[in-house]
Design a protein around this motif. Structure first.
Motif, PDB file in Angstrom:
ATOM      1  N   ILE A   1       0.564  -0.800  -0.348  1.00 20.63           N
ATOM      2  CA  ILE A   1      -0.053  -0.015  -0.166  1.00 20.63           C
ATOM      3  C   ILE A   1       1.250   1.454  -0.032  1.00 20.63           C
ATOM      4  O   ILE A   1       0.597   1.757  -0.685  1.00 20.63           O
ATOM      5  CB  ILE A   1      -1.086   0.191   0.629  1.00 20.63           C
ATOM      6  N   GLY A   2       2.110   0.970   0.521  1.00 20.38           N
ATOM      7  CA  GLY A   2       2.553   2.481   0.971  1.00 20.38           C
ATOM      8  C   GLY A   2       3.469   3.264   0.206  1.00 20.38           C
ATOM      9  O   GLY A   2       3.739   4.243  -0.246  1.00 20.38           O
ATOM     10  N   PRO A   3       4.206   1.997  -0.711  1.00 24.79           N
ATOM     11  CA  PRO A   3       4.667   2.690  -2.003  1.00 24.79           C
ATOM     12  C   PRO A   3       4.022   2.378  -3.084  1.00 24.79           C
ATOM     13  O   PRO A   3       5.488   2.834  -4.258  1.00 24.79           O
ATOM     14  CB  PRO A   3       5.416   1.039  -2.205  1.00 24.79           C
ATOM     15  N   THR A   4       2.585   2.238  -3.515  1.00 24.41           N
ATOM     16  CA  THR A   4       2.331   2.325  -4.529  1.00 24.41           C
ATOM     17  C   THR A   4       1.557   3.794  -4.491  1.00 24.41           C
ATOM     18  O   THR A   4       0.862   4.649  -4.053  1.00 24.41           O
ATOM     19  CB  THR A   4       0.677   1.818  -4.008  1.00 24.41           C
ATOM     20  N   PRO A   5       1.518   5.013  -5.688  1.00 23.19           N
ATOM     21  CA  PRO A   5       1.404   6.037  -6.103  1.00 23.19           C
ATOM     22  C   PRO A   5       0.151   5.887  -7.208  1.00 23.19           C
ATOM     23  O   PRO A   5       0.138   4.951  -7.645  1.00 23.19           O
ATOM     24  CB  PRO A   5       2.441   6.197  -6.844  1.00 23.19           C
ATOM     25  N   ALA A   6      -0.482   7.678  -6.639  1.00 17.28           N
ATOM     26  CA  ALA A   6      -1.712   7.489  -8.176  1.00 17.28           C
ATOM     27  C   ALA A   6      -1.114   7.549  -8.910  1.00 17.28           C
ATOM     28  O   ALA A   6       0.112   8.634  -9.282  1.00 17.28           O
ATOM     29  CB  ALA A   6      -2.733   9.021  -7.934  1.00 17.28           C
ATOM     30  N   MET A   7      -1.827   7.435 -10.326  1.00 17.19           N
ATOM     31  CA  MET A   7      -1.732   6.995 -11.729  1.00 17.19           C
ATOM     32  C   MET A   7      -2.091   8.816 -11.849  1.00 17.19           C
ATOM     33  O   MET A   7      -2.774   9.446 -11.528  1.00 17.19           O
ATOM     34  CB  MET A   7      -2.409   6.693 -12.504  1.00 17.19           C
ATOM     35  N   PRO A   8      -1.122   9.789 -13.139  1.00 16.19           N
ATOM     36  CA  PRO A   8      -1.349  11.293 -13.076  1.00 16.19           C
ATOM     37  C   PRO A   8      -2.652  11.255 -13.827  1.00 16.19           C
ATOM     38  O   PRO A   8      -3.143  10.529 -14.254  1.00 16.19           O
ATOM     39  CB  PRO A   8      -0.266  10.823 -14.587  1.00 16.19           C
ATOM     40  N   GLY A   9      -3.425  12.414 -13.102  1.00 11.69           N
ATOM     41  CA  GLY A   9      -4.478  11.967 -13.427  1.00 11.69           C
ATOM     42  C   GLY A   9      -5.576  11.353 -12.579  1.00 11.69           C
ATOM     43  O   GLY A   9      -7.182  11.335 -12.763  1.00 11.69           O
ATOM     44  N   ALA A  10      -5.093  10.681 -11.971  1.00 13.63           N
ATOM     45  CA  ALA A  10      -6.506  10.167 -11.621  1.00 13.63           C
ATOM     46  C   ALA A  10      -7.281  10.296 -10.041  1.00 13.63           C
ATOM     47  O   ALA A  10      -8.761  10.551 -10.353  1.00 13.63           O
ATOM     48  CB  ALA A  10      -5.749   8.508 -10.461  1.00 13.63           C
ATOM     49  N   ARG A  11      -7.081  11.208  -9.347  1.00 10.01           N
ATOM     50  CA  ARG A  11      -8.000  11.260  -8.168  1.00 10.01           C
ATOM     51  C   ARG A  11      -8.366  12.672  -9.072  1.00 10.01           C
ATOM     52  O   ARG A  11     -10.190  12.817  -8.868  1.00 10.01           O
ATOM     53  CB  ARG A  11      -7.128  11.854  -7.328  1.00 10.01           C
ATOM     54  N   GLU A  12      -7.989  13.372 -10.376  1.00 11.86           N
ATOM     55  CA  GLU A  12      -8.944  14.401 -11.484  1.00 11.86           C
ATOM     56  C   GLU A  12      -9.780  13.576 -11.832  1.00 11.86           C
ATOM     57  O   GLU A  12     -11.735  14.073 -11.842  1.00 11.86           O
ATOM     58  CB  GLU A  12      -7.998  15.395 -11.755  1.00 11.86           C
ATOM     59  N   ALA A  13      -9.872  12.800 -12.277  1.00  7.91           N
ATOM     60  CA  ALA A  13     -10.593  12.702 -13.183  1.00  7.91           C
ATOM     61  C   ALA A  13     -11.992  12.007 -12.188  1.00  7.91           C
ATOM     62  O   ALA A  13     -13.158  11.085 -12.929  1.00  7.91           O
ATOM     63  CB  ALA A  13      -9.913  10.096 -13.887  1.00  7.91           C
ATOM     64  N   ILE A  14     -11.782  10.567 -10.773  1.00 12.41           N
ATOM     65  CA  ILE A  14     -12.199  10.491 -10.308  1.00 12.41           C
ATOM     66  C   ILE A  14     -14.066  11.764  -9.960  1.00 12.41           C
ATOM     67  O   ILE A  14     -14.614  11.529 -10.088  1.00 12.41           O
ATOM     68  CB  ILE A  14     -12.415   9.872  -9.332  1.00 12.41           C
ATOM     69  N   GLU A  15     -12.682  12.334  -9.871  1.00 13.30           N
ATOM     70  CA  GLU A  15     -13.438  14.275  -9.394  1.00 13.30           C
ATOM     71  C   GLU A  15     -14.479  14.622 -10.301  1.00 13.30           C
ATOM     72  O   GLU A  15     -15.388  15.605 -10.081  1.00 13.30           O
ATOM     73  CB  GLU A  15     -12.698  14.897  -9.102  1.00 13.30           C
ATOM     74  N   ALA A  16     -14.059  14.386 -11.882  1.00  9.58           N
ATOM     75  CA  ALA A  16     -14.632  14.994 -12.834  1.00  9.58           C
ATOM     76  C   ALA A  16     -16.204  14.725 -13.310  1.00  9.58           C
ATOM     77  O   ALA A  16     -16.643  15.152 -13.254  1.00  9.58           O
ATOM     78  CB  ALA A  16     -14.116  14.779 -13.844  1.00  9.58           C
ATOM     79  N   VAL A  17     -16.242  12.887 -12.769  1.00  7.66           N
ATOM     80  CA  VAL A  17     -17.094  12.128 -12.887  1.00  7.66           C
ATOM     81  C   VAL A  17     -18.107  12.791 -11.860  1.00  7.66           C
ATOM     82  O   VAL A  17     -19.611  13.189 -11.897  1.00  7.66           O
ATOM     83  CB  VAL A  17     -17.486  10.665 -12.846  1.00  7.66           C
ATOM     84  N   GLN A  18     -17.660  12.826 -10.277  1.00  7.50           N
ATOM     85  CA  GLN A  18     -18.321  13.374 -10.031  1.00  7.50           C
ATOM     86  C   GLN A  18     -19.049  14.602  -9.760  1.00  7.50           C
ATOM     87  O   GLN A  18     -20.397  14.895  -9.287  1.00  7.50           O
ATOM     88  CB  GLN A  18     -18.108  13.251  -8.369  1.00  7.50           C
ATOM     89  N   ALA A  19     -18.614  16.168 -10.750  1.00 14.81           N
ATOM     90  CA  ALA A  19     -18.850  17.715 -10.410  1.00 14.81           C
ATOM     91  C   ALA A  19     -19.377  17.261 -11.994  1.00 14.81           C
ATOM     92  O   ALA A  19     -20.294  17.896 -11.331  1.00 14.81           O
ATOM     93  CB  ALA A  19     -17.143  17.500 -11.156  1.00 14.81           C
ATOM     94  N   LEU A  20     -19.710  16.083 -12.427  1.00 15.19           N
ATOM     95  CA  LEU A  20     -20.950  16.410 -13.311  1.00 15.19           C
ATOM     96  C   LEU A  20     -22.005  15.646 -12.644  1.00 15.19           C
ATOM     97  O   LEU A  20     -23.137  15.560 -13.403  1.00 15.19           O
ATOM     98  CB  LEU A  20     -20.954  15.314 -14.231  1.00 15.19           C
ATOM     99  N   GLY A  21     -22.324  15.270 -11.360  1.00 13.66           N
ATOM    100  CA  GLY A  21     -23.521  15.109 -10.409  1.00 13.66           C
ATOM    101  C   GLY A  21     -23.287  13.340 -11.053  1.00 13.66           C
ATOM    102  O   GLY A  21     -24.635  12.580 -10.984  1.00 13.66           O
ATOM    103  N   GLY A  22     -21.910  12.473 -11.812  1.00 17.06           N
ATOM    104  CA  GLY A  22     -22.227  11.171 -11.842  1.00 17.06           C
ATOM    105  C   GLY A  22     -21.709  10.396 -10.973  1.00 17.06           C
ATOM    106  O   GLY A  22     -21.248  10.792  -9.367  1.00 17.06           O
ATOM    107  N   ARG A  23     -21.752   9.140 -11.332  1.00 20.40           N
ATOM    108  CA  ARG A  23     -20.709   8.377  -9.949  1.00 20.40           C
ATOM    109  C   ARG A  23     -19.676   7.491 -10.530  1.00 20.40           C
ATOM    110  O   ARG A  23     -19.439   7.531 -11.655  1.00 20.40           O
ATOM    111  CB  ARG A  23     -21.814   6.884  -9.621  1.00 20.40           C
ATOM    112  N   ALA A  24     -18.473   7.887  -9.514  1.00 17.78           N
ATOM    113  CA  ALA A  24     -17.673   6.444 -10.616  1.00 17.78           C
ATOM    114  C   ALA A  24     -17.465   5.252  -9.881  1.00 17.78           C
ATOM    115  O   ALA A  24     -17.052   6.049  -8.540  1.00 17.78           O
ATOM    116  CB  ALA A  24     -16.748   8.138 -10.031  1.00 17.78           C
ATOM    117  N   ILE A  25     -17.327   4.261 -10.382  1.00 21.14           N
ATOM    118  CA  ILE A  25     -16.913   3.119  -9.311  1.00 21.14           C
ATOM    119  C   ILE A  25     -15.844   2.530  -9.928  1.00 21.14           C
ATOM    120  O   ILE A  25     -15.351   2.952 -11.386  1.00 21.14           O
ATOM    121  CB  ILE A  25     -18.057   2.504 -10.035  1.00 21.14           C
TER     122      ILE A  25
END
Length: 205
Positions: free
Chosen positions: A77-101
């Protein structure tokens, strides 16, 4: 529209290579069985049992699968980073009122640990599903789009009747993903928010 977008985990949302390498090295040391961890992390995507079959006899695979999953949180868990844009991709779905699964072949508790550690807040996490088997969860949640990095993800999306969006950030090059039938190829997840906005704007009201 009731937007739902599914995401694969390994090599789509997270760069799991450093953590998985560490977990395989720990399992190798504990069991005294040689595992080429550098080679193993070039094949991420399919279920764990398929990789362990390269290193252990068939009779030992169930026990080794269980042990790997037990030690995984300690090493991976500790050594594993997010891919570039991962958090923003999830948040982009949610910002449009959608669900990110998140729909992944990974052991579900460990998938949740990764997302929690990285502060990625998906609306649902469904584990233990690979390739075509992902279609069941995608259909259940009504996903219109599935984002992945592997030809198995393309097959899962197509089986579910979802749009297959891929990023060539995992083991499968762009050409292979296109040949598998991917509908959209993005360079990486940083391009997803803009693409998603255009996709939603083009949908009938």
């Amino acid at each position: 529209m009731n937007l739902t977008v599914g995401f694969d985990l390994d090599m789509t949302l997270i760069d799991s290579r450093p953590g998985i390498k560490a977990a395989y090295q720990a399992l190798s040391a504990e069991t005294g069985t040689f595992i080429d961890a550098d080679e193993a992390v070039t094949r991420l995507g399919p279920p764990l049992e398929e990789e362990l079959a390269h290193w252990f006899p068939e009779a030992r695979i169930p026990a080794m699968t269980e042990r790997y999953r037990e030690i995984y949180p300690t090493y991976a868990i500790g050594p594993t980073p997010a891919m570039p844009g991962a958090r923003e991709a999830i948040e982009a779905v949610q910002a449009l009122g959608g669900r990110a699964i998140v729909v992944t072949a990974k052991h579900e508790p460990n998938a949740r640990l990764h997302l929690s550690h990285l502060g990625i807040e998906a609306d649902a996490v469904i584990g233990w599903l690979w390739a075509e088997a992902k279609a069941g969860a995608l259909r259940e949640y009504g996903a219109q789009v599935y984002v992945g990095d592997h030809v198995g993800d393309v097959r899962g999306a197509r089986t579910a009747g979802a749009l297959s969006v891929v990023v060539p950030t995992g083991p499968c090059p762009e050409e292979e993903l296109r040949e598998a039938g991917a509908d959209v190829v993005l360079p990486d997840l940083t391009a997803l928010p803009q693409w998603l906005a255009q996709y939603v704007a083009a949908q009938p009201v």
